[in-house]
Design a protein around this motif. Sequence first.
Motif, mmCIF file in Angstrom:
data_model
loop_
_atom_site.group_PDB
_atom_site.id
_atom_site.type_symbol
_atom_site.label_atom_id
_atom_site.label_comp_id
_atom_site.label_asym_id
_atom_site.label_seq_id
_atom_site.Cartn_x
_atom_site.Cartn_y
_atom_site.Cartn_z
ATOM 1 N N ASN A 163 0.888 -1.149 0.084
ATOM 2 C CA ASN A 163 0.099 -0.015 0.025
ATOM 3 C C ASN A 163 0.808 1.174 -0.124
ATOM 4 N N ASN A 203 -8.227 -4.018 4.602
ATOM 5 C CA ASN A 203 -6.972 -3.262 4.172
ATOM 6 C C ASN A 203 -7.168 -1.831 4.444
ATOM 7 N N ILE A 260 -4.267 1.442 4.522
ATOM 8 C CA ILE A 260 -4.480 2.491 3.608
ATOM 9 C C ILE A 260 -4.369 3.782 4.558
#
Length: 268
Positions: free
Chosen positions: A85, A110, A114
């Motif tokens: 990321n 996720n 992020i």
Amino acid sequence: MRQLRENKISVFYQTENVQLLLGDTFALLKKLRPESIDVIFADPPYFLSNDGITCRSGKMVSVNKAAWDKVENAESLLADKHKFNRRWIRLCKRVLKPNGTIWISGTFHNIFSIGMALEQEGFRIINNITWQKTNPPPNLACRCFTHSTETIIWACKADKKAKYLFNYEQMKKSNAGKQMKDVWTGSLTKPSEKKFGKHPTQKPEYLLERILQASTQSGYIVLDPFCGSGTTGVEALRNGCSFIGIDNVEEYLEITQRRLDKELESLF
């Protein structure tokens, strides 16, 4: 989009205001001109392909999406995911204009990585949008609450001089004259939006419509580094923007091309 052609990038598909690029996102982002993009929307891999099960259309199916959503070494998942990321977000920052913004969609699998990666790479978070799905898949395990939301982070460069665009009045008008809140409710992608082919994580058109109406104006260049079946591109054209889409699966770019061809036909 002359400034992008100067880099002699090999394109999969191209019109006057569309470029689709087939290949590795990291490699292709490096070839785009610095500070050439107005708005980025990204729906990166969620890394959910762990051989589990879910429900789709009333049937029990595998959660596995494809090889791009799978991590080989489960023990290093967290470190590898965050490294991944930070890397693509860093490259996106390089191509984003000083006053540009980035939107990133994800689930709890996720989105926390992020959010941290954005701040570590020099972004400032503007909004944390909760997309509440009216028809989520049922919870087969019955060991937790049904997952019915995704998060969309909207961010700009962490520069006090940055003046990003927000079409406040347009958003207020589309919300019956009231300030629009950061919880958006709607259904999953309609079958009619998948008539040119299916993608396992395709976003509904109304979601990208609102995102681009909020943060673009005619003539902007919109980039999607994980463009999938091209919903971002469809809505970019409808909003008078140019579009650059990147994906490493040829089948998905073929779907995108068919959708964009149809859209261009109806617009022009």
